[in-house]
Design an enzyme around this catalytic site. Structure first.
Site, PDB file in Angstrom:
ATOM      1  N   SER A 173     -26.725 127.561  45.645  1.00 54.02           N
ATOM      2  CA  SER A 173     -27.386 126.024  45.513  1.00 54.02           C
ATOM      3  C   SER A 173     -28.572 126.792  44.698  1.00 54.02           C
ATOM      4  CB  SER A 173     -26.655 125.286  46.369  1.00 54.02           C
ATOM      5  OG  SER A 173     -27.598 125.378  47.530  1.00 54.02           O
ATOM      6  N   ASP A 427     -32.315 116.222  53.038  1.00 52.95           N
ATOM      7  CA  ASP A 427     -32.182 118.055  52.668  1.00 52.95           C
ATOM      8  C   ASP A 427     -34.086 118.589  52.733  1.00 52.95           C
ATOM      9  OD1 ASP A 427     -32.053 119.921  51.458  1.00 52.95           O
ATOM     10  OD2 ASP A 427     -31.129 119.223  49.120  1.00 52.95           O
ATOM     11  N   HIS A 430     -33.041 122.777  49.815  1.00 44.14           N
ATOM     12  CA  HIS A 430     -33.709 122.263  48.491  1.00 44.14           C
ATOM     13  C   HIS A 430     -34.865 122.736  48.200  1.00 44.14           C
ATOM     14  CE1 HIS A 430     -28.971 122.346  49.222  1.00 44.14           C
ATOM     15  NE2 HIS A 430     -29.155 123.235  47.683  1.00 44.14           N
TER      16      HIS A 430
END
Length: 451
Positions: A173, A427, A430
């Protein structure tokens, strides 16, 4: 005696006196000479005609220079200013390699090239401002290497290089995060068209019609063939087949009409409990339950093996596809990008910091350092293998990424995260877009231009 001296002085003075007309001419000549000397000092040699002017760079560099624009000032801690035209920046980068690993984040008041709320390429979880993030200070920092400059990203220069080419981002990702960043950066210059995608957007392909340029994203978090862990489906371990390739992307590498340049990014999925297969049998396991009775194997060794085999196979396929082709093929590997959870990621651990770490304030962790080292060493070995068909490069972003705890979505990986109450999942892996991940593509562009 005095009279004689006066006569002598009068005779000499008479010789120095000039008629009025001659005096005017003398002054005029003196003025012309002064102007000529000033011109020579300012412009010591006239510009050569375009056909005969000596070339300061190879033709491919000259073709890919960004158009002239206002220089972007750099403000360091000493408030000194540095600026250079984009053409000079690109030429300098092409002429001499720059160590982008050693530097610091410095304030930068300039707005980003794209808007995080209007670039519809961004996956929902990375669109921090669209999800309610109001503190956007994380976008106003710029990476400044210590002994060189990192030129600002030029969408025009990247698209000129990408003309008639196909670039693929392959991996996990974070590879997708970097690919979406590039697409938003390029879309500020030319609109892309989404021409293909799968159901969950793990594979997507865009075309810039104006340039006949293609960018794809391939989901392959283990690079080699594997089945990813899925708690939802009752799959507790990754299954890695170390002697097989992931042909979903590898089969399209360097073939006719296929991928010309690949940007790889992997690492985090290797830390997940996994079972390793080779030659039809299990050869090891990482983090497995004792009842499985498999040999515990270091995931770092497996990661090195997967990286090495992937690069070796890319070189082989590049050679096989290289007959009669003059265009360079590229494999760039983005090094490990650390996370910044302050606690256990699956228990709501936050990443609350609002500023980058200063140089020397944070030491790179052992695992992060080893993952970076593996990529750098294996890319260097592939580059030194003697293959002229493929150019290999490491995009070494680990240090600059490690210093950016402030650039993650945190709770803003979904819209209005605090509206429903309860525990909020953060998160801290990312990157918000725009944000630090855009710097990865600044380095990618300079890597492309610096042959």
């Amino acid at each position: 005696m005095t009279t004689n001296l006066l006569k002598t002085y009068q005779l000499q003075s008479d010789k120095l006196l000039l008629p009025k007309r001659q005096l005017i001419i003398t002054y005029a000549l003196s003025a012309l000479i002064a102007v000529a000397l000033l011109y020579l000092l300012v412009d010591p040699a006239p510009a050569a005609p375009a056909s005969t002017r000596p070339s300061v760079a190879a033709p491919w560099i000259q073709e890919e220079l960004p158009p002239p624009s206002s220089p972007a000032p750099y403000q360091g801690d000493d408030e000194s200013l540095r600026s250079a035209p984009p053409q000079a920046q690109v030429l300098a980068a092409a002429a001499a390699p720059c160590d982008y690993t050693d530097g610091e984040w410095v304030p930068d008041p300039r707005p980003p090239l794209y808007n995080g709320t209007t670039c519809d390429i961004i996956k929902d979880g990375r669109s921090c401002t669209a999800n309610g993030q109001t503190d956007t200070g994380y976008v106003h920092w710029r990476w400044q290497p210590r002994r060189c400059d990192l030129p600002a990203f030029s969408p025009a220069a990247f698209l000129r290089w990408l003309r008639n080419r196909h670039m693929a981002f392959v991996g996990d990702s974070l590879a997708r995060n970097q690919a979406e960043s590039l697409m938003c950066l390029l879309s500020s210059r030319s609109p892309p068209e989404l021409v293909d995608r799968d159901a969950d957007s793990r594979f997507r392909r865009w075309v810039f019609r104006e340039y006949n340029a293609t960018v794809s994203i391939f989901w392959s978090p283990l690079l080699v063939r594997g089945v990813e862990k899925s708690e939802r489906d009752g799959v507790r371990y990754n299954q890695l087949f170390l002697d097989a390739f992931d042909e979903r992307w590898m089969s399209q590498l360097f073939g006719g009409g296929g991928v010309d340049a690949a940007v790889l990014s992997a690492g985090h999925w290797f830390k997940i409990p996994s079972i390793y297969h080779r030659g039809g049998g299990v050869v090891g396991c990482h983090g497995c339950a004792p009842e499985l009775n498999y040999t515990e194997t270091s995931f770092l060794g497996v990661f090195r093996d997967a990286v090495r085999r992937t690069l070796t196979e890319a070189a082989r396929r590049g050679r096989d596809a290289g007959a009669g082709e003059e265009r360079e093929k590229l494999v760039a590997f983005t090094t490990f990008s650390p996370s910044h959870f302050e606690g256990d990621w699956d228990k709501g651990a936050p990443c609350p910091k609002k500023r980058p770490y200063k140089s020397g304030e944070k030491e790179l962790g052992y695992t992060e350092a080893e993952m970076r080292k593996i990529v750098v060493e294996e890319v260097a070995a592939a580059a030194a293998s003697g293959s002229s068909a493929v150019r290999f490069a490491a995009l070494d972003v680990t240090t600059l990424a490690d210093l950016r705890p402030d650039g993650h979505p945190g709770p803003y990986s979904r819209k209005n995260p605090f509206a429903g109450g309860g525990r909020v999942q953060n998160d801290c892996l990312h990157w918000c877009m725009p944000g630090p991940v855009d710097t990865f593509n600044q380095i990618l562009l300079q890597t492309i231009l610096r042959r």
